[in-house]
Design an enzyme around this catalytic site. Structure first.
Site, short mmCIF file in Angstrom:
data_model
loop_
_atom_site.label_atom_id
_atom_site.label_comp_id
_atom_site.label_asym_id
_atom_site.label_seq_id
_atom_site.Cartn_x
_atom_site.Cartn_y
_atom_site.Cartn_z
N GLU A 1 28.83 4.09 60.03
CA GLU A 1 28.51 5.49 60.31
C GLU A 1 27.00 5.61 60.49
O GLU A 1 26.24 5.24 59.61
CB GLU A 1 28.95 6.37 59.14
CG GLU A 1 28.58 7.83 59.34
CD GLU A 1 28.41 8.61 58.04
OE1 GLU A 1 28.66 9.82 58.03
OE2 GLU A 1 28.01 8.00 57.01
N ASP B 1 29.86 3.54 55.08
CA ASP B 1 29.22 4.83 54.91
C ASP B 1 27.70 4.69 55.11
O ASP B 1 27.09 3.74 54.62
CB ASP B 1 29.51 5.30 53.48
CG ASP B 1 29.15 6.74 53.23
OD1 ASP B 1 29.82 7.61 53.80
OD2 ASP B 1 28.19 6.99 52.47
C1 GLC Z 1 28.83 10.09 54.65
C2 GLC Z 1 30.21 10.61 54.34
C3 GLC Z 1 30.08 11.95 53.70
C4 GLC Z 1 29.30 11.78 52.41
C5 GLC Z 1 27.97 11.10 52.65
C6 GLC Z 1 27.35 10.60 51.39
O1 GLC Z 1 28.17 10.86 55.59
O2 GLC Z 1 30.99 10.63 55.50
O3 GLC Z 1 31.32 12.56 53.46
O4 GLC Z 1 29.08 13.03 51.81
O5 GLC Z 1 28.09 9.97 53.48
O6 GLC Z 1 28.04 9.48 50.92
#
Ligand code: GLC
Length: 537
Positions: free
Chosen positions: A271, A202
């Site tokens: 991500e 994440d």
């Molecule tokens: C990422 C996740 C999302 C979450 C954010 C904070 O973007 O995919 O769902 O709200 O991180 O952890």
């Protein structure tokens, strides 16, 4: 046959959002035993593995992306034993299991934060990002939270502000502190020792912040906003040079990779939300010593046009070298692509052509639950909205609930997802696209997706080949994929009108699942929403 250590290279990963997959215990919320029950279905798609969104202990302020115990399962989803059972079943079916790791921030209920916030001298005083107010009492700098307002919240106990890039309930850890880095790597080791095959990381470029806490500059007037956050969000008005994507992160990613390398065959997919996402993806995944793969929001938030997709691929190709992307059109954070891109298009043919395109790109692929059914974005009325992000920016941005509603397994009440009213409503349009209905039709989108995944698998050029874009007119997207002596020209007509183009080279049409194209004297006729795959001489 591919070396099994590199199963992820070119692999297709099916993302499961546990709250909405299958409710096995009748509380309206999906759970781990529910997922285990449906693993046969997942395996039948022909995917290589699954990515499970968070199922860890959490107060659920951000639906599990706020973790209060990294090593246990939230009772809402089951037990650690349930997870071990899931893992065993998945492995028996030949499915790899990737789990989410949300290590940049914790829940405010995590014991680390509870201790850290007590005073300025405790053992974990420096585990989070604490800073004194400015003399006038305002926050230390201009950093903003993605979910609205300042990224700083004042804590009266310490008389200091703490940093949170997301909700107030998601304080950011201080990665400049080596003890924090080690603690998070230890948490990851726990799951690797349990046998997981990797991690979705994440917010992987958010781990470090500028230690001097410098203000972010504003964008120049007219400068493009590239973060992909909704227009209504002032977060997009800054250039994010000091709060995220700090150079120190690269060393930590190397440390993380060294841990992964102790467990051969495991992988990572990061991500990336950034002002220059493709650059960052290339930087983070090149060289074989940081991440294995990463994804950006370039195709997740983007406007649709063959020219735009061409440009994204071109930009990435220019930067790539040996970098390895993981492409996705949908996930639990963005509007489902069947609606975002396909609102005015044929609801069956359009999702199929976009998925064919996705499954032909160079890189790995994430397929989000329900994408194989062509589910449109669900309509969730304001009274049922759960996502705090949606509550803040309503009605300009309705949040992320519309892509998180339950999977329709059948066309019965609640789509066979639960015995009771689910946490988010089942959209009645989804019942028409239920799994049970699509299983019954040989030419359904679900069956086409199975055939497309198998087709990718049969062609090394598609899952592991190089990619070269070809200019084939503005309305079509075309590229050549090449691996050893297999060279395939792939052409996609993403629109509702028939198109024609001249082939750049001689080729023979392959029999591609469910697509009809005609070739006459090197002139290719593509009906609406059709793809053509040609073997080049
Ligand atoms: C990422 C996740 C999302 C979450 C954010 C904070 O973007 O995919 O769902 O709200 O991180 O952890």
């Amino acid at each position: 046959m591919q070396d099994s250590t590199f199963w992820w290279r070119g692999g297709v990963i099916y993302q499961i959002y546990p709250r909405s997959f299958l409710d096995s215990n009748g509380d309206g919320i999906g759970d781990l035993p529910g997922i285990t029950e449906k693993l046969d279905y997942v395996a039948s798609l022909g995917v290589d593995g699954i990515w499970l969104s968070p199922f860890f202990t959490s107060p659920m302020a951000d639906f599990g992306y706020d973790i209060s115990d990294y090593r246990d399962v939230d009772p809402m989803f089951g037990t650690l034993e349930d997870f071990k059972t899931l893992l065993r079943h998945a492995h028996a079916l030949g499915l790899k299991v990737i789990i989410d790791q949300v290590i940049s921030h914790t829940s405010d209920q995590h014991p680390w934060f509870q201790e850290s916030r007590c005073d300025r001298d405790n053992a974990r005083a420096d585990w989070y990002v604490w800073a004194d107010p400015k003399p006038d009492g305002t926050p230390p700098n201009n950093w903003l939270s993605i979910f609205g307002g300042s990224a700083w919240t004042f804590d009266p106990r310490r008389r200091q502000y703490y940093l949170h890039n997301f909700l107030i309930e998601q304080p950011d850890l201080n990665f400049h502190n080596p003890a924090v880095r080690d603690a998070q790597l230890d948490n990851m080791r726990f799951w690797l020792e349990l046998g997981v095959d990797g991690f979705r990381l994440d917010t992987v470029n958010f781990y470090f912040h500028d230690a001097q806490l410098r203000d972010n500059p504003a964008l120049d007037p007219g400068e493009a906003k590239t973060l992909g956050a909704p227009e209504a969000n002032p977060y997009t008005w800054q250039r994010h040079v000091h709060d995220i994507s700090r150079p120190e992160n690269l060393d930590f990613l190397k440390q993380l990779r060294a841990l992964m390398d102790e467990f051969p065959g495991t992988t990572t997919v990061g991500e990336i939300g950034d002002d220059h996402p493709l650059e960052r993806m290339a930087e983070y995944t090149a060289g074989g010593d940081k991440l294995h793969m990463a994804y950006t929001f370039d195709l997740l938030n983007a406007p649709r046009s063959p020219a735009y997709i061409h440009e994204v691929i071109e930009r990435f190709q220019r930067l790539a070298g040996d970098a390895w992307p993981c492409w996705a059109l949908s996930n639990h954070d963005v509007m489902r692509s069947a609606t975002r891109w396909g609102a005015d298009e044929d609801s069956e043919a359009y999702p199929k052509i976009t998925l064919a395109m996705l499954l032909s790109l160079r890189g790995s692929v994430c397929l989000y639950q329900g994408e194989e059914l062509g589910l449109p974005e669900a309509d969730v009325p304001f009274e049922r909205i759960q996502d705090p992000y949606g509550k803040v920016l309503w009605p300009d941005f309705k949040g992320r609930d519309g892509c998180r509603t339950p999977i329709p397994w059948t066309d019965d009440i609640q789509g066979g997802f639960s015995r009771v009213e689910p946490w988010l409503p089942v959209d009645t349009r989804h019942l028409l696209r239920a799994v049970s209905r699509q299983e019954a039709r040989a030419d359904s989108l679900l069956n086409s997706v199975r055939a497309l995944i198998a087709f990718r698998r049969e062609h090394p050029a598609l899952f592991d080949g190089d990619l070269r874009l070809v200019d084939i007119g503005d309305e079509l997207l075309g590229f050549v994929r090449e691996h050893d002596d297999e060279r395939l020209l792939c052409v996609f007509n993403l629109g509702g009108q028939a198109r024609e183009c001249r082939l750049p080279e001689h080729g023979a049409l392959l029999d591609a699942p469910g697509f009809t194209a005609r070739l006459e004297n090197d002139s290719l006729h593509l009906p609406a929403y059709q793809a053509a795959y040609l073997r080049l001489d």
